[in-house]
Motif scaffolding. Structure first.
Motif, PDB file in Angstrom:
ATOM      1  N   ALA A 161     -73.553-122.854  72.638  1.00  0.00           N
ATOM      2  CA  ALA A 161     -72.601-123.542  71.768  1.00  0.00           C
ATOM      3  C   ALA A 161     -71.203-123.603  72.398  1.00  0.00           C
ATOM      4  O   ALA A 161     -70.244-123.960  71.721  1.00  0.00           O
ATOM      5  N   SER A 162     -71.075-123.205  73.665  1.00  0.00           N
ATOM      6  CA  SER A 162     -69.793-123.193  74.398  1.00  0.00           C
ATOM      7  C   SER A 162     -68.768-122.296  73.717  1.00  0.00           C
ATOM      8  O   SER A 162     -67.584-122.620  73.629  1.00  0.00           O
ATOM      9  N   ILE A 163     -69.234-121.151  73.236  1.00  0.00           N
ATOM     10  CA  ILE A 163     -68.355-120.163  72.598  1.00  0.00           C
ATOM     11  C   ILE A 163     -68.300-118.928  73.469  1.00  0.00           C
ATOM     12  O   ILE A 163     -69.333-118.404  73.888  1.00  0.00           O
ATOM     13  N   ALA A 164     -67.085-118.474  73.738  1.00  0.00           N
ATOM     14  CA  ALA A 164     -66.897-117.241  74.514  1.00  0.00           C
ATOM     15  C   ALA A 164     -66.923-116.054  73.555  1.00  0.00           C
ATOM     16  O   ALA A 164     -66.414-116.127  72.441  1.00  0.00           O
ATOM     17  N   HIS A 165     -67.510-114.978  73.969  1.00  0.00           N
ATOM     18  CA  HIS A 165     -67.547-113.772  73.151  1.00  0.00           C
ATOM     19  C   HIS A 165     -66.480-112.803  73.650  1.00  0.00           C
ATOM     20  O   HIS A 165     -66.084-112.829  74.808  1.00  0.00           O
ATOM     21  N   PRO A 175     -79.359-116.114  62.671  1.00  0.00           N
ATOM     22  CA  PRO A 175     -79.668-114.810  62.080  1.00  0.00           C
ATOM     23  C   PRO A 175     -79.026-113.655  62.859  1.00  0.00           C
ATOM     24  O   PRO A 175     -79.018-112.526  62.388  1.00  0.00           O
ATOM     25  N   TYR A 176     -78.472-113.951  64.035  1.00  0.00           N
ATOM     26  CA  TYR A 176     -77.871-112.906  64.866  1.00  0.00           C
ATOM     27  C   TYR A 176     -76.413-112.635  64.526  1.00  0.00           C
ATOM     28  O   TYR A 176     -75.844-111.675  65.023  1.00  0.00           O
ATOM     29  N   PHE A 177     -75.788-113.477  63.718  1.00  0.00           N
ATOM     30  CA  PHE A 177     -74.346-113.376  63.487  1.00  0.00           C
ATOM     31  C   PHE A 177     -74.045-113.008  62.048  1.00  0.00           C
ATOM     32  O   PHE A 177     -74.723-113.456  61.120  1.00  0.00           O
ATOM     33  N   ALA A 178     -72.987-112.234  61.861  1.00  0.00           N
ATOM     34  CA  ALA A 178     -72.522-111.901  60.517  1.00  0.00           C
ATOM     35  C   ALA A 178     -71.930-113.156  59.877  1.00  0.00           C
ATOM     36  O   ALA A 178     -71.360-114.012  60.548  1.00  0.00           O
ATOM     37  N   VAL A 191     -75.986-113.597  72.426  1.00  0.00           N
ATOM     38  CA  VAL A 191     -75.002-114.033  73.425  1.00  0.00           C
ATOM     39  C   VAL A 191     -75.420-115.372  74.026  1.00  0.00           C
ATOM     40  O   VAL A 191     -74.588-116.268  74.213  1.00  0.00           O
ATOM     41  N   SER A 192     -76.694-115.552  74.267  1.00  0.00           N
ATOM     42  CA  SER A 192     -77.187-116.827  74.784  1.00  0.00           C
ATOM     43  C   SER A 192     -76.908-117.958  73.801  1.00  0.00           C
ATOM     44  O   SER A 192     -76.507-119.058  74.186  1.00  0.00           O
ATOM     45  N   ARG A 193     -77.098-117.693  72.524  1.00  0.00           N
ATOM     46  CA  ARG A 193     -76.819-118.700  71.484  1.00  0.00           C
ATOM     47  C   ARG A 193     -75.342-119.080  71.493  1.00  0.00           C
ATOM     48  O   ARG A 193     -74.993-120.258  71.361  1.00  0.00           O
ATOM     49  N   LEU A 194     -74.467-118.104  71.654  1.00  0.00           N
ATOM     50  CA  LEU A 194     -73.033-118.389  71.749  1.00  0.00           C
ATOM     51  C   LEU A 194     -72.734-119.252  72.964  1.00  0.00           C
ATOM     52  O   LEU A 194     -71.996-120.237  72.873  1.00  0.00           O
ATOM     53  N   HIS A 195     -73.306-118.904  74.099  1.00  0.00           N
ATOM     54  CA  HIS A 195     -73.042-119.659  75.327  1.00  0.00           C
ATOM     55  C   HIS A 195     -73.535-121.104  75.211  1.00  0.00           C
ATOM     56  O   HIS A 195     -72.858-122.029  75.671  1.00  0.00           O
TER      57      HIS A 195
END
Length: 70
Positions: free
Chosen positions: A62-66, A5-8, A56-60
């Motif tokens: 998933a091993s995704i850099a922002h 829900p945090y991402f477009a 940002v925690s959700r991205l991390h």
């Protein structure tokens, strides 16, 4: 695909040797413009900051850099 829900919503991702493009859901206002148009108080900012940290925690996880966080 990473759904949260945090991402477009991302509709399309394309790339070639030199460029990449993403087609994403367009919102009326982005966070930067909202923060600049509002008198910021701690009470208003706290839930926004908490949500940003969760995203940002959700991205991390998933091993995704922002990119482009200011």
């Amino acid at each position: 695909k990473l759904k949260s829900p945090y991402f477009a919503k991302v509709y399309l991702i394309t790339s070639n040797d030199t460029h990449g493009q993403m087609a994403m859901k367009m919102y009326e206002q982005d966070l930067y413009d909202y923060l600049n148009s509002t008198t910021m108080t701690e009470r208003l900012f706290r839930p926004i900051f908490r949500t940003l940290c969760k995203a940002v925690s959700r991205l991390h996880r998933a091993s995704i850099a922002h990119l482009d966080l200011k």
